[in-house]
Design a protein around this motif. Structure first.
Motif, short mmCIF file in Angstrom:
data_model
loop_
_atom_site.label_atom_id
_atom_site.label_comp_id
_atom_site.label_asym_id
_atom_site.label_seq_id
_atom_site.Cartn_x
_atom_site.Cartn_y
_atom_site.Cartn_z
N UNK A 27 0.84 -1.21 0.00
CA UNK A 27 0.00 0.00 0.00
C UNK A 27 0.87 1.26 0.00
N UNK A 28 1.94 1.25 0.79
CA UNK A 28 2.85 2.40 0.83
C UNK A 28 3.55 2.58 -0.52
N UNK A 29 3.93 1.48 -1.13
CA UNK A 29 4.57 1.54 -2.45
C UNK A 29 3.62 2.19 -3.47
N UNK A 30 2.35 1.80 -3.43
CA UNK A 30 1.35 2.36 -4.35
C UNK A 30 1.14 3.85 -4.07
N UNK A 31 1.08 4.22 -2.80
CA UNK A 31 0.91 5.63 -2.45
C UNK A 31 2.10 6.45 -2.94
N UNK A 32 3.29 5.91 -2.78
CA UNK A 32 4.50 6.61 -3.26
C UNK A 32 4.48 6.74 -4.78
N UNK A 33 4.05 5.67 -5.47
CA UNK A 33 3.99 5.70 -6.94
C UNK A 33 3.02 6.79 -7.40
N UNK A 34 1.86 6.84 -6.77
CA UNK A 34 0.86 7.84 -7.14
C UNK A 34 1.37 9.25 -6.86
N UNK A 35 2.07 9.41 -5.76
CA UNK A 35 2.62 10.73 -5.42
C UNK A 35 3.66 11.16 -6.45
N UNK A 36 4.49 10.21 -6.89
CA UNK A 36 5.50 10.52 -7.93
C UNK A 36 4.81 10.91 -9.24
N UNK A 37 3.77 10.16 -9.60
CA UNK A 37 3.03 10.47 -10.82
C UNK A 37 2.38 11.85 -10.74
N UNK A 38 1.83 12.18 -9.59
CA UNK A 38 1.20 13.49 -9.40
C UNK A 38 2.23 14.59 -9.52
N UNK A 39 3.39 14.41 -8.91
CA UNK A 39 4.44 15.43 -8.99
C UNK A 39 4.93 15.61 -10.43
N UNK A 40 5.06 14.51 -11.17
CA UNK A 40 5.46 14.59 -12.57
C UNK A 40 4.39 15.32 -13.39
N UNK A 41 3.14 15.02 -13.09
CA UNK A 41 2.02 15.67 -13.79
C UNK A 41 2.00 17.17 -13.48
N UNK A 42 2.25 17.52 -12.24
CA UNK A 42 2.31 18.93 -11.85
C UNK A 42 3.43 19.65 -12.59
N UNK A 43 4.59 19.02 -12.65
CA UNK A 43 5.73 19.65 -13.33
C UNK A 43 5.44 19.85 -14.81
N UNK A 44 4.84 18.84 -15.44
CA UNK A 44 4.48 18.96 -16.85
C UNK A 44 3.48 20.10 -17.06
N UNK A 45 2.50 20.21 -16.17
CA UNK A 45 1.50 21.28 -16.27
C UNK A 45 2.16 22.64 -16.11
N UNK A 46 3.09 22.76 -15.18
CA UNK A 46 3.78 24.05 -14.98
C UNK A 46 4.67 24.38 -16.18
N UNK A 47 5.28 23.37 -16.77
CA UNK A 47 6.07 23.60 -17.99
C UNK A 47 5.18 24.10 -19.13
N UNK A 48 3.98 23.54 -19.22
CA UNK A 48 3.03 23.99 -20.25
C UNK A 48 2.57 25.43 -19.98
N UNK A 49 2.42 25.78 -18.71
CA UNK A 49 2.02 27.15 -18.38
C UNK A 49 3.04 28.16 -18.89
N UNK A 50 4.31 27.79 -18.84
CA UNK A 50 5.35 28.70 -19.30
C UNK A 50 5.20 29.06 -20.77
N UNK A 51 4.45 28.27 -21.51
CA UNK A 51 4.22 28.53 -22.94
C UNK A 51 3.06 29.51 -23.17
N UNK A 52 2.32 29.82 -22.12
CA UNK A 52 1.18 30.73 -22.23
C UNK A 52 1.69 32.16 -22.06
N UNK A 53 2.13 32.74 -23.15
CA UNK A 53 2.87 34.01 -23.10
C UNK A 53 2.08 35.17 -22.52
#
Length: 153
Positions: free
Chosen positions: A43-69
């Motif tokens: 269960x902890x492994x799954x929670x950590x995996x989901x947290x990593x995926x969320x952080x990666x998704x957040x970073x991708x979203x913030x990178x996309x925001x930088x394109x909104x001039x």
């Protein structure tokens, strides 16, 4: 007594978590305890995996925001990035990203509207045979105009 030597193959556990779960297994007194420890580790492994995926998704979203001039130019980008950082799930990140795109599009529209107003006002001011009072009336109508379509007619 059951064999207490277990190698965890749960790749999303931190080294500290792996050590802790191994220690718990070594100190356990029954198969039931070991099963519960392994279930907790999974269960902890799954929670950590989901947290990593969320952080990666957040970073991708913030990178996309930088394109909104327009958001960058308006200084609103950091507000949206802060909201993304505070988001607790992917749906919330997606919603904030959509709001940012909508706001960027709104700023683009406002800029185009202002450019059209400025061009129309310059055109009115160039009309030499139009009395100043009429020019002022047209310019006032332009100033309060909120739709680009009406300016283009």
């Amino acid at each position: 007594m059951p064999n207490k030597k277990i190698d965890f193959e749960l790749t999303d556990l931190t080294p500290e978590q792996q050590t802790d779960f191994k220690k718990q297994v070594e100190e356990s007194q029954s198969v039931k305890e070991i099963t519960q420890i392994v279930d907790n580790a999974v269960a902890q492994n799954e929670a950590n995996r989901q947290a990593k995926e969320l952080e990666a998704h957040k970073q991708k979203a913030k990178d996309e925001l930088d394109k909104l001039t327009e958001l960058v130019d308006a200084g609103e980008i950091n507000d949206f990035k802060s909201k993304i950082d505070a988001a607790e799930d992917m749906d919330a990140v997606n919603k904030i990203s959509d709001e940012a795109v909508d706001r960027n599009n709104e700023l683009i529209y406002q800029k185009k509207l202002q450019d059209a107003k400025d061009a129309a006002q310059a055109e009115v001011e160039r009309l030499g045979y139009l009395p100043d009072e009429s020019k002022a009336d047209f310019i006032e109508k332009l100033r309060v105009q909120r739709q680009l379509k009406r300016l283009m007619l």
